[in-house]
Design a protein around this motif. Structure first.
Motif: not given
Lengths: 239, 239
Positions: A150-151, A156, A170, A173-174, A177, A186, A231
């Motif tokens: 994802f980084e 995603a 978003q 991602y949240e 992670w 973001f 992250r």
DNA sequence: CCTTTTATAGTCGTGCTGACTATAAAAGGG
DNA sequence: CCCTTTTATAGTCAGCACGACTATAAAAGG
């Protein structure tokens, strides 16, 4: 690849194991089957199966994915080889070498038992208790890999439906992670990365919920993120 | 891992293939063997061999590494599983599934034939012509992986002797990436990353060459680089 | 002694990022 | 109908990492 004639080559059974992730109601879920027979009868396990003589591991993984999820078209889904697990004794019955894959699904179809005998179910990540064989390790490796990718990739969007809002992206991602992200930052980062997302011209999502309706976006053509979307607050993460 | 009793499981031969890199005279070299028999007789190939019944792929890879390089102690060397190649027909004789590894050596010992019949030699990377089987692909994948890991890990020190100068470390990066780096900026970045390298107190390398003697450093305890040390001028690199 | 070569120190501007504030547009409740 | 809440979007500001560059130090060679 040498030594063909020096050592007799023992035959091995080769399987594929799948860590299939999806997002349901804001939580990360994994597709697991329940074993009906020994060993590990009653325990959950990753879906998978034996490699057929005419298949590559990738082909077998996609076939298993279609069978277990019941989806008719799995060609567009993200499927990625993780690594191969070959420790002796990982299956008490026989010598099994397993090629593990990670797969990402945007929407979570209800699994209807699949074509295999064992029922497959979506289980919230982390709540499945100990899995059969070394599948806890495989699942943890898969989660690590997805989080790391994802980084520096656009992966995603593979969790999102064809059209989505930046708020939904978003949340992806949240959720993966397990951290919270600043919304304006973001947004700025995603929109500043060319090819990450592209705006759907006139559309705005009427979510039914409160608040200003959000603009809709589609996944762009880029695959990598330059520079990466790192992250927050992670000092000394292991490689 | 399900379907044990639904499909008969065909036996497969399982091998490991090694992409062993080292640096000799400022150039990246790969360890290759020359095949003495069909198929691909006379062609070069990656060293490797069959998995034994009591071995994991990692164990087999380390055993093969010791055999092919002639090194007595390969325990400290970097060995990393790449991925598994399982396409049907990749070996014309039989169905072979191969787990590929990448290994990094600091100094290049002259290989004395190894314990296998085939001679192993260090070959400059990119000059080996077409390799046997799908080994060109495996070798390219290994090189990509090593280059990518240089960006966000301390892996580059695996190519260096126990004590090295920052100029030597920079040459490792430049050789593997095929790009030139700015010396003051590289120095600043490496020294600003805690745990990447640690200074050897009073020592300075008398290189015999011209110029001011350089300070010596050892590999530090860190494994990851935060933030990463990115390659210059790479827009839109594939994921 | 001067030039060349390599190592090391420092400077300056740009751009990305984290933290934060402000405004816009909807729903819901009185 | 107004006011609050909620969510989306816009903008600001400082710190810092990095690329490009200049300057100095310490050796070897002629």
């Amino acid at each position: 690849m040498d030594g063909y004639d020096k050592y007799a080559h023992e035959p091995f059974a080769v399987t594929v194991d799948l860590a299939v992730f999806t997002l349901r109601e804001g939580a990360l879920h994994v597709l697991l089957v329940e074993r009906g027979q020994e060993p590990y009868a009653g325990r959950r396990a990753l879906p998978g199966g034996f490699l057929r003589p005419d298949e590559s591991a990738e082909t077998a993984a996609r076939r298993e994915l279609a069978e277990e999820t019941g989806l008719s078209d799995v060609s567009g889904l993200h499927l990625e080889q993780l690594r191969t697990y070959s420790e002796p004794g990982r299956d008490p019955r026989m010598r099994v070498v397993s090629v593990a894959f990670a797969a990402l699904l945007p929407d979570a179809p209800e699994v209807h038992g699949g074509s295999d005998a064992a029922r497959a179910d979506w289980v919230p990540y982390g709540t499945a208790g100990p899995l059969a064989f070394d599948h806890d390790r495989i699942l943890a490796d898969a989660h690590d890999r997805v989080g790391a990718k994802f980084e520096y990739t656009c992966l995603a969007t593979a969790f999102c439906p064809p059209e989505f809002t930046l708020g939904e992206l978003q949340q992806v991602y949240e959720t993966v992670w397990g951290t919270e992200l600043d919304r304006p930052n973001f947004r700025r980062k995603v929109l500043a990365t060319p090819g990450f997302v592209e705006a759907v011209p006139g559309a705005a999502r009427l979510t039914g919920g409160r608040g200003k309706p959000a603009a809709l976006y589609r996944a762009g053509t880029a695959t990598a993120l330059h520079p990466p979307l790192l992250r927050p607050t992670r000092e000394g993460r292991p490689a």
